[in-house]
Design an enzyme around this catalytic site. Sequence first.
Site, PDB file in Angstrom:
ATOM      1  N   HIS A  77      -2.258 -44.744  24.739  1.00 30.71           N
ATOM      2  CA  HIS A  77      -2.769 -45.987  24.158  1.00 30.71           C
ATOM      3  C   HIS A  77      -1.604 -46.964  23.962  1.00 30.71           C
ATOM      4  O   HIS A  77      -0.536 -46.575  23.502  1.00 30.71           O
ATOM      5  CB  HIS A  77      -3.421 -45.654  22.810  1.00 30.71           C
ATOM      6  CG  HIS A  77      -4.208 -46.754  22.207  1.00 30.71           C
ATOM      7  ND1 HIS A  77      -5.523 -46.970  22.508  1.00 30.71           N
ATOM      8  CD2 HIS A  77      -3.863 -47.709  21.310  1.00 30.71           C
ATOM      9  CE1 HIS A  77      -5.977 -47.996  21.814  1.00 30.71           C
ATOM     10  NE2 HIS A  77      -4.976 -48.468  21.075  1.00 30.71           N
ATOM     11  N   SER A 121      -6.326 -53.038  22.268  1.00 32.12           N
ATOM     12  CA  SER A 121      -6.680 -52.072  21.238  1.00 32.12           C
ATOM     13  C   SER A 121      -7.806 -52.644  20.371  1.00 32.12           C
ATOM     14  O   SER A 121      -8.858 -52.995  20.896  1.00 32.12           O
ATOM     15  CB  SER A 121      -5.446 -51.677  20.427  1.00 32.12           C
ATOM     16  OG  SER A 121      -5.719 -50.571  19.604  1.00 32.12           O
ATOM     17  N   ASP A 146      -5.322 -41.512  26.228  1.00 35.33           N
ATOM     18  CA  ASP A 146      -5.869 -42.233  25.080  1.00 35.33           C
ATOM     19  C   ASP A 146      -7.162 -41.543  24.680  1.00 35.33           C
ATOM     20  O   ASP A 146      -8.087 -41.427  25.487  1.00 35.33           O
ATOM     21  CB  ASP A 146      -6.138 -43.690  25.460  1.00 35.33           C
ATOM     22  CG  ASP A 146      -6.642 -44.529  24.312  1.00 35.33           C
ATOM     23  OD1 ASP A 146      -6.844 -43.998  23.198  1.00 35.33           O
ATOM     24  OD2 ASP A 146      -6.845 -45.743  24.523  1.00 35.33           O
TER      25      ASP A 146
END
Length: 196
Positions: free
Chosen positions: A158, A25, A128
């Site tokens: 995600h 991330s 995502d």
Amino acid sequence: MIVSEWGQPFSVFHKLSLCVLLGVSCGANIADYVAQRSVEADKLLDPIKVVAQILMYHFFIGSVPTKSEINLANSYFYDKAMCLLAWKLFLPEEEVNLNHPTANPLIPGRGPPLKCMPPTLTVVAEHDWMRDRAIAYSEELRKVNVDVVLFYYKDVVHEFATLDVLLKIPQAQACAEDIAIWVKKYISLRGHEFSY
């Protein structure tokens, strides 16, 4: 020499020569930034050499929205408003610009030429909203002959492979295996032993 938290010398460090960066991330943004700086530092990092990077569902953004940013902006796990707030809190007030080099690596002149970047493994989740920019970054690296592998996992969001509640789903387990195989293969192709 690095000293551990217990005050003992950490002597393994000086023997280390190969480094594979992994970021998840917003950590993928950090890993990519460190890779950029390592390219610029060149021999100054000896005996450490960044030989590859693994970027998992990057937190990249930009001022011109992508299709996934438009279509998935308010769905699943992280919505666009929350991510924009995160960038606003992170970037200096006078530089709140979604094309800042740490937010959008696709802006020309952001650092070293892309062709100098290390081989890159990219992990992308179908649901995502940031996926298109991660894919675009991989494509730009590939265009300048950087060794790039893109793993695209369907029906996931995600952080699907790193969030505790999702670790047992098949896609998360496959992702962990895929990454391990890629790293082992990549290191062994360069004549180095990989142990974990």
